[in-house]
Enzyme design. Structure first.
Site, PDB file in Angstrom:
ATOM      1  N   LYS A   1      13.767 -13.380 -12.555  1.00 48.55           N
ATOM      2  CA  LYS A   1      13.354 -12.276 -13.428  1.00 48.55           C
ATOM      3  C   LYS A   1      12.311 -12.749 -14.423  1.00 48.55           C
ATOM      4  O   LYS A   1      11.307 -12.093 -14.643  1.00 48.55           O
ATOM      5  CB  LYS A   1      14.543 -11.696 -14.214  1.00 48.55           C
ATOM      6  CG  LYS A   1      15.482 -10.813 -13.482  1.00 48.55           C
ATOM      7  CD  LYS A   1      14.961  -9.445 -13.080  1.00 48.55           C
ATOM      8  CE  LYS A   1      14.328  -9.442 -11.724  1.00 48.55           C
ATOM      9  NZ  LYS A   1      15.086  -9.372 -10.554  1.00 48.55           N
TER      10      LYS A   1
ATOM     11  N   GLU B   1      18.826 -15.828 -10.239  1.00 51.93           N
ATOM     12  CA  GLU B   1      18.324 -14.480 -10.473  1.00 51.93           C
ATOM     13  C   GLU B   1      17.670 -14.386 -11.858  1.00 51.93           C
ATOM     14  O   GLU B   1      16.611 -13.776 -12.025  1.00 51.93           O
ATOM     15  CB  GLU B   1      19.478 -13.463 -10.317  1.00 51.93           C
ATOM     16  CG  GLU B   1      19.153 -12.028 -10.666  1.00 51.93           C
ATOM     17  CD  GLU B   1      17.987 -11.427  -9.866  1.00 51.93           C
ATOM     18  OE1 GLU B   1      17.554 -12.022  -8.868  1.00 51.93           O
ATOM     19  OE2 GLU B   1      17.495 -10.367 -10.294  1.00 51.93           O
TER      20      GLU B   1
ATOM     21  N   LYS C   1       6.478  -3.581  -4.874  1.00 55.90           N
ATOM     22  CA  LYS C   1       7.892  -3.182  -4.901  1.00 55.90           C
ATOM     23  C   LYS C   1       8.503  -3.226  -3.509  1.00 55.90           C
ATOM     24  O   LYS C   1       9.628  -3.650  -3.331  1.00 55.90           O
ATOM     25  CB  LYS C   1       8.008  -1.775  -5.488  1.00 55.90           C
ATOM     26  CG  LYS C   1       9.433  -1.249  -5.575  1.00 55.90           C
ATOM     27  CD  LYS C   1      10.230  -2.020  -6.607  1.00 55.90           C
ATOM     28  CE  LYS C   1      11.672  -1.595  -6.692  1.00 55.90           C
ATOM     29  NZ  LYS C   1      12.479  -2.612  -7.408  1.00 55.90           N
TER      30      LYS C   1
ATOM     31  N   CYS D   1       0.823  -1.211   0.000  1.00 56.74           N
ATOM     32  CA  CYS D   1       0.000   0.000   0.000  1.00 56.74           C
ATOM     33  C   CYS D   1       0.862   1.269   0.000  1.00 56.74           C
ATOM     34  O   CYS D   1       1.979   1.272   0.505  1.00 56.74           O
ATOM     35  CB  CYS D   1      -0.863   0.045   1.249  1.00 56.74           C
ATOM     36  SG  CYS D   1      -1.779  -1.467   1.509  1.00 56.74           S
TER      37      CYS D   1
ATOM     38  N   ARG E   1       4.713   0.553  -6.050  1.00 61.08           N
ATOM     39  CA  ARG E   1       4.650  -0.299  -4.858  1.00 61.08           C
ATOM     40  C   ARG E   1       3.671  -1.460  -5.037  1.00 61.08           C
ATOM     41  O   ARG E   1       3.700  -2.403  -4.268  1.00 61.08           O
ATOM     42  CB  ARG E   1       4.215   0.538  -3.635  1.00 61.08           C
ATOM     43  CG  ARG E   1       5.195   1.647  -3.313  1.00 61.08           C
ATOM     44  CD  ARG E   1       4.624   2.594  -2.282  1.00 61.08           C
ATOM     45  NE  ARG E   1       4.456   1.982  -0.990  1.00 61.08           N
ATOM     46  CZ  ARG E   1       5.406   1.863  -0.080  1.00 61.08           C
ATOM     47  NH1 ARG E   1       6.615   2.317  -0.342  1.00 61.08           N
ATOM     48  NH2 ARG E   1       5.164   1.305   1.074  1.00 61.08           N
TER      49      ARG E   1
ATOM     50  N   HIS F   1      20.360 -35.629 -11.253  1.00 61.93           N
ATOM     51  CA  HIS F   1      19.795 -36.209 -10.036  1.00 61.93           C
ATOM     52  C   HIS F   1      18.273 -36.044  -9.994  1.00 61.93           C
ATOM     53  O   HIS F   1      17.666 -36.165  -8.938  1.00 61.93           O
ATOM     54  CB  HIS F   1      20.462 -35.607  -8.799  1.00 61.93           C
ATOM     55  CG  HIS F   1      21.937 -35.875  -8.776  1.00 61.93           C
ATOM     56  ND1 HIS F   1      22.446 -37.122  -8.500  1.00 61.93           N
ATOM     57  CD2 HIS F   1      22.999 -35.084  -9.055  1.00 61.93           C
ATOM     58  CE1 HIS F   1      23.769 -37.073  -8.590  1.00 61.93           C
ATOM     59  NE2 HIS F   1      24.119 -35.844  -8.924  1.00 61.93           N
TER      60      HIS F   1
ATOM     61  N   GLU G   1       8.806 -13.719 -12.629  1.00 64.55           N
ATOM     62  CA  GLU G   1       8.000 -12.683 -11.995  1.00 64.55           C
ATOM     63  C   GLU G   1       7.346 -11.730 -12.991  1.00 64.55           C
ATOM     64  O   GLU G   1       6.272 -11.203 -12.717  1.00 64.55           O
ATOM     65  CB  GLU G   1       8.804 -11.899 -10.947  1.00 64.55           C
ATOM     66  CG  GLU G   1       9.928 -11.054 -11.486  1.00 64.55           C
ATOM     67  CD  GLU G   1      10.674 -10.294 -10.396  1.00 64.55           C
ATOM     68  OE1 GLU G   1      10.056  -9.888  -9.409  1.00 64.55           O
ATOM     69  OE2 GLU G   1      11.892 -10.116 -10.545  1.00 64.55           O
TER      70      GLU G   1
ATOM     71  N   ASN H   1      -1.179   1.815   5.884  1.00 61.35           N
ATOM     72  CA  ASN H   1      -0.294   0.850   5.243  1.00 61.35           C
ATOM     73  C   ASN H   1       0.300  -0.001   6.357  1.00 61.35           C
ATOM     74  O   ASN H   1       0.852   0.538   7.309  1.00 61.35           O
ATOM     75  CB  ASN H   1       0.813   1.597   4.472  1.00 61.35           C
ATOM     76  CG  ASN H   1       1.926   0.677   4.002  1.00 61.35           C
ATOM     77  OD1 ASN H   1       1.717  -0.528   3.860  1.00 61.35           O
ATOM     78  ND2 ASN H   1       3.100   1.243   3.767  1.00 61.35           N
ATOM     79  N   GLY H   2       0.155  -1.325   6.243  1.00 61.43           N
ATOM     80  CA  GLY H   2       0.681  -2.212   7.276  1.00 61.43           C
ATOM     81  C   GLY H   2      -0.357  -3.262   7.622  1.00 61.43           C
ATOM     82  O   GLY H   2      -1.301  -3.485   6.856  1.00 61.43           O
TER      83      GLY H   2
ATOM     84  N   TRP I   1      -2.944  -2.668  -1.529  1.00 55.45           N
ATOM     85  CA  TRP I   1      -2.491  -3.982  -1.989  1.00 55.45           C
ATOM     86  C   TRP I   1      -3.124  -4.961  -1.018  1.00 55.45           C
ATOM     87  O   TRP I   1      -2.766  -5.002   0.158  1.00 55.45           O
ATOM     88  CB  TRP I   1      -0.966  -4.038  -1.925  1.00 55.45           C
ATOM     89  CG  TRP I   1      -0.352  -5.232  -2.550  1.00 55.45           C
ATOM     90  CD1 TRP I   1      -0.132  -5.439  -3.884  1.00 55.45           C
ATOM     91  CD2 TRP I   1       0.149  -6.387  -1.861  1.00 55.45           C
ATOM     92  NE1 TRP I   1       0.473  -6.651  -4.061  1.00 55.45           N
ATOM     93  CE2 TRP I   1       0.652  -7.264  -2.853  1.00 55.45           C
ATOM     94  CE3 TRP I   1       0.226  -6.779  -0.532  1.00 55.45           C
ATOM     95  CZ2 TRP I   1       1.221  -8.488  -2.538  1.00 55.45           C
ATOM     96  CZ3 TRP I   1       0.785  -8.002  -0.227  1.00 55.45           C
ATOM     97  CH2 TRP I   1       1.285  -8.845  -1.232  1.00 55.45           C
TER      98      TRP I   1
HETATM   99  C1  F6R Z   1      12.579  -9.175  -7.542  1.00 55.09           C
HETATM  100  C2  F6R Z   1      12.649  -8.253  -6.424  1.00 55.09           C
HETATM  101  C3  F6R Z   1      12.441  -8.788  -5.061  1.00 55.09           C
HETATM  102  C4  F6R Z   1      13.242  -7.966  -4.021  1.00 55.09           C
HETATM  103  C5  F6R Z   1      12.871  -8.398  -2.609  1.00 55.09           C
HETATM  104  C6  F6R Z   1      13.657  -7.646  -1.567  1.00 55.09           C
HETATM  105  O1  F6R Z   1      12.858  -8.546  -8.748  1.00 55.09           O
HETATM  106  O2  F6R Z   1      12.830  -7.090  -6.597  1.00 55.09           O
HETATM  107  O3  F6R Z   1      12.747 -10.137  -4.970  1.00 55.09           O
HETATM  108  O4  F6R Z   1      14.604  -8.135  -4.254  1.00 55.09           O
HETATM  109  O5  F6R Z   1      11.501  -8.188  -2.394  1.00 55.09           O
HETATM  110  O6  F6R Z   1      13.440  -6.281  -1.635  1.00 55.09           O
HETATM  111  P1  F6R Z   1      14.450  -5.244  -1.028  1.00 55.09           P
HETATM  112  O7  F6R Z   1      15.713  -5.333  -1.808  1.00 55.09           O
HETATM  113  O8  F6R Z   1      13.772  -3.916  -1.176  1.00 55.09           O
HETATM  114  O9  F6R Z   1      14.662  -5.635   0.400  1.00 55.09           O
END
Ligand code: F6R
Length: 608
Positions: free
Chosen positions: A485, A481, A603, A2, A27, A504, A488, A100-101, A74
């Protein structure tokens, strides 16, 4: 997660709040709403869906007023719907709250309030707040909020307005981010700086348990004991341009292309005229380094993947074992942290709930805490003993790219600095690595120049349901990683495997045309990787290899090869991740998906 925005001043609250919320879209959210004081009453407009829906409703039925609060939700408690959207009101609609929370004890509070006559219209945890504040409101809004929050368990950043106080805005924070923008005869509250940057660069960071009271054009901030606290005004130096798309279709593409610049900034700003590393906000001396017996790196998601590469770097340069853990596991496990431990937290936002909890857990056990974060003044930065700021600039796209590469570079610089202080590397090795790091921006740029040919490869993947990523050593972590990417933002199921593990079990999944991205940048492991690639190729995989120029061995066994410039094995990950970011970006964009705001994701993950 949020986002909240509040405004009090002389401008149009509705316009300013909608504009502010649009800067918090990154976000993640599924509904949006505002509550505006129109001089007589509080008027609310809130809708499920994107901010545009709310904005067009407000265009049709404008609400005049210079005091208001707004929210992008959210969903956590209750589905995304108009009724569950914020703001929420008390029974007589004299109080409006955005939050928010998560209110952890909302069930018991709700039962109690219902017993006392409150009527609830939503399934949210938040709705207890207006009723609770109303219960304690004896004509003084600030006192009512101060009392109400003492009954709440959980996390919150809240904004509150009252019908009876057209010139008053109250806000409070615990474990969810909140800042105040200080303008000329106007004030803003927001979850993040971009929301206020169009109006002011003067920002106050709100700490846990602080309560903000804005009235009669004056701001006062109190601690939980109701004592007024002096706060510093922080000048934001980065530009709003840095947080806008600048001609790219998506922030993600823009942020991928910013990597040469931000990597350069992150490195060069830490070098003195002699070319040695100077870590401004890290005060660990040679002697203190000797006392550190255990090193942990803790983070979530992409930041965790950067942490794994940090482990490789510290182990290689300092010759000490490093434990890397996922923050949500670390915080509840027996982690063996003690006062001789150094715990390195990695977090782009600096607000991730699990990482913050891990930090507090480590501090309670007496460890020294160093954070690598992108957001100046974030909770993680403020609560750490030492901070290394990545100079990535604002990262808006939910999928992290430039933050990740700058996190790796930052961890490498920390490893180099500690290693030279601890005497585990000689000056020549140190200088040599730094010289090569300075070539990274150019190497990354040369991969960016291949974006169109990577787009061609992406075309072959858009109709696939599964993809596999393989690598060994540092390349295995990179593969994780790369897979994250892809999944997601393109919703293609992607898994990463240590290439040696394939036989395995996983190799059973390979069939005709299965895309396999094979990362082969480690010279010492190249022949092993060639064998693994042959194994999947023989079972029908469509192999896309990422290799260093000159490693032609891989070409003979792959369908496509994306070459990165020749660079040391140690630094190759910083460059080799870039084609995987570009690949995921193109797959998502070609599928017509909302690249920057993937479904179900936020985010800044400020709830557990
Ligand atoms: C994926 C992504 C997330 C963040 C994770 C941690 O692309 O961005 O996996 O890396 O939510 O977020 P931060 O770095 O803000 O603690």
């Amino acid at each position: 997660m949020c986002g909240i925005v509040g405004y009090i001043g002389k401008g149009s609250a509705s316009d300013i709040i909608i504009d502010g919320l649009s800067k918090l879209e990154y976000r993640g959210y599924d509904s949006a709403g505002v509550a505006i004081h129109n001089g007589l009453n509080i008027e609310v407009e809130k809708h499920k869906g994107r901010l545009d829906v709310l904005a067009s409703e407000l265009e049709k039925n404008p609400i005049e007023g210079s005091l208001g609060i707004g929210h992008t939700r959210w969903a956590t408690h209750g589905e995304p719907s108009d009724a569950n959207s914020h703001p929420h009101l008390n029974n007589d609609k004299s109080l409006a709250v955005v939050h928010n929370g998560i209110i952890e004890n909302y069930v018991e509070l709700k039962e109690e309030l219902i017993g006392e006559g409150s009527e609830f219209l939503s399934q949210t945890d938040t709705e207890v707040l207006p009723h609770l504040i109303s219960k304690y409101n004896k004509g003084n809004l600030l006192d009512a909020v101060m009392e109400a929050v003492t009954h709440v368990r959980g996390s919150y950043a809240i904004g509150v307005i009252s019908k009876n106080s057209p010139g008053e805005l109250v806000a409070a924070r615990k474990d969810s981010p909140l800042i105040v923008g200080v303008g000329k005869e106007e004030f803003f509250i927001a979850s993040d700086i971009p929301a206020v940057l169009k109006y002011t660069r003067d920002v106050i960071f709100i700490e846990n348990d602080e309560i903000i009271h804005i009235k009669d054009n004056k701001i006062k901030i109190y601690d939980k004991d109701k004592k007024e606290v002096e706060k510093e005004i922080f000048k934001v130096t980065w530009d709003i341009e840095a947080a806008s798309k600048g001609g790219y279709d998506f922030y993600m593409d823009k942020e991928i292309h910013e990597q040469p610049t931000v990597i350069k900034d992150t490195i060069e700003r830490r070098l003195n005229p002699e070319g040695d590393i100077v870590l401004d906000n890290i005060n660990i001396t040679k002697e203190q380094l000797k006392d550190i017996k255990k090193i942990f790196i803790v983070a979530c998601g992409t930041a965790y993947h950067a942490g794994v590469l940090g482990k490789h770097a510290i182990e290689k340069l300092m010759r000490v074992p490093v434990i890397v853990d996922i923050a949500s596991e670390f915080r509840y496990g027996e982690n063996f942290v003690d006062e001789n431990s150094l715990v390195i937290l990695v977090s782009q936002s600096g607000e991730t709930a699990d990482t913050l909890a891990a930090l507090r857990n480590a501090k309670e056990k007496g460890a020294r805490v160093l954070s690598v974060t992108n957001v100046v003044g974030s909770s993680i930065a403020r609560e750490s003993d030492d901070v290394f700021y990545t100079w990535a600039g604002p990262e808006i796209s939910v999928a992290s790219t430039k933050a990740y590469t700058t996190q790796i570079v930052s961890l490498y610089m920390i490893a180099l600095d500690f290693a030279i202080k601890a005497g585990t590397i000689d000056k020549e090795t140190y200088k040599n690595i730094i010289d090569n790091m300075l070539k990274l921006p150019e190497c990354v740029q040369s991969v960016l120049d291949k974006s169109e040919s990577i787009k061609d490869i992406a075309k072959s993947m858009i109709n696939k349901n599964n993809a596999f990523y393989l690598g060994r050593g540092a390349d295995f972590s990179l593969s994780q990683e790369g897979a994250l990417k892809l999944k997601e933002i393109s919703y293609i199921h992607a898994e990463a495997f240590a290439a040696g593990e394939l036989k395995h079990g996983t190799i059973a999944l390979i069939e005709e045309g299965t895309p396999v991205v094979a990362v082969s940048t480690q010279d010492t492991l190249l022949e092993k990787m060639v064998s693994n690639v042959q194994e999947v190729k023989a079972r029908g995989a469509f192999v896309i290899s990422i290799a260093k120029e000159g490693n032609n061995l891989i070409e003979g066994v792959s369908d496509r090869v994306i070459y990165i410039p020749k660079i040391s094995d140690f630094l190759a990950p910083v460059v080799a991740v870039v084609p995987m970011q570009i690949l995921a970006y193109h797959v998502s964009a070609l599928k017509g998906l909302d690249v920057d705001k993937p479904r179900n994701l936020a985010k800044s993950v400020t709830v557990e």
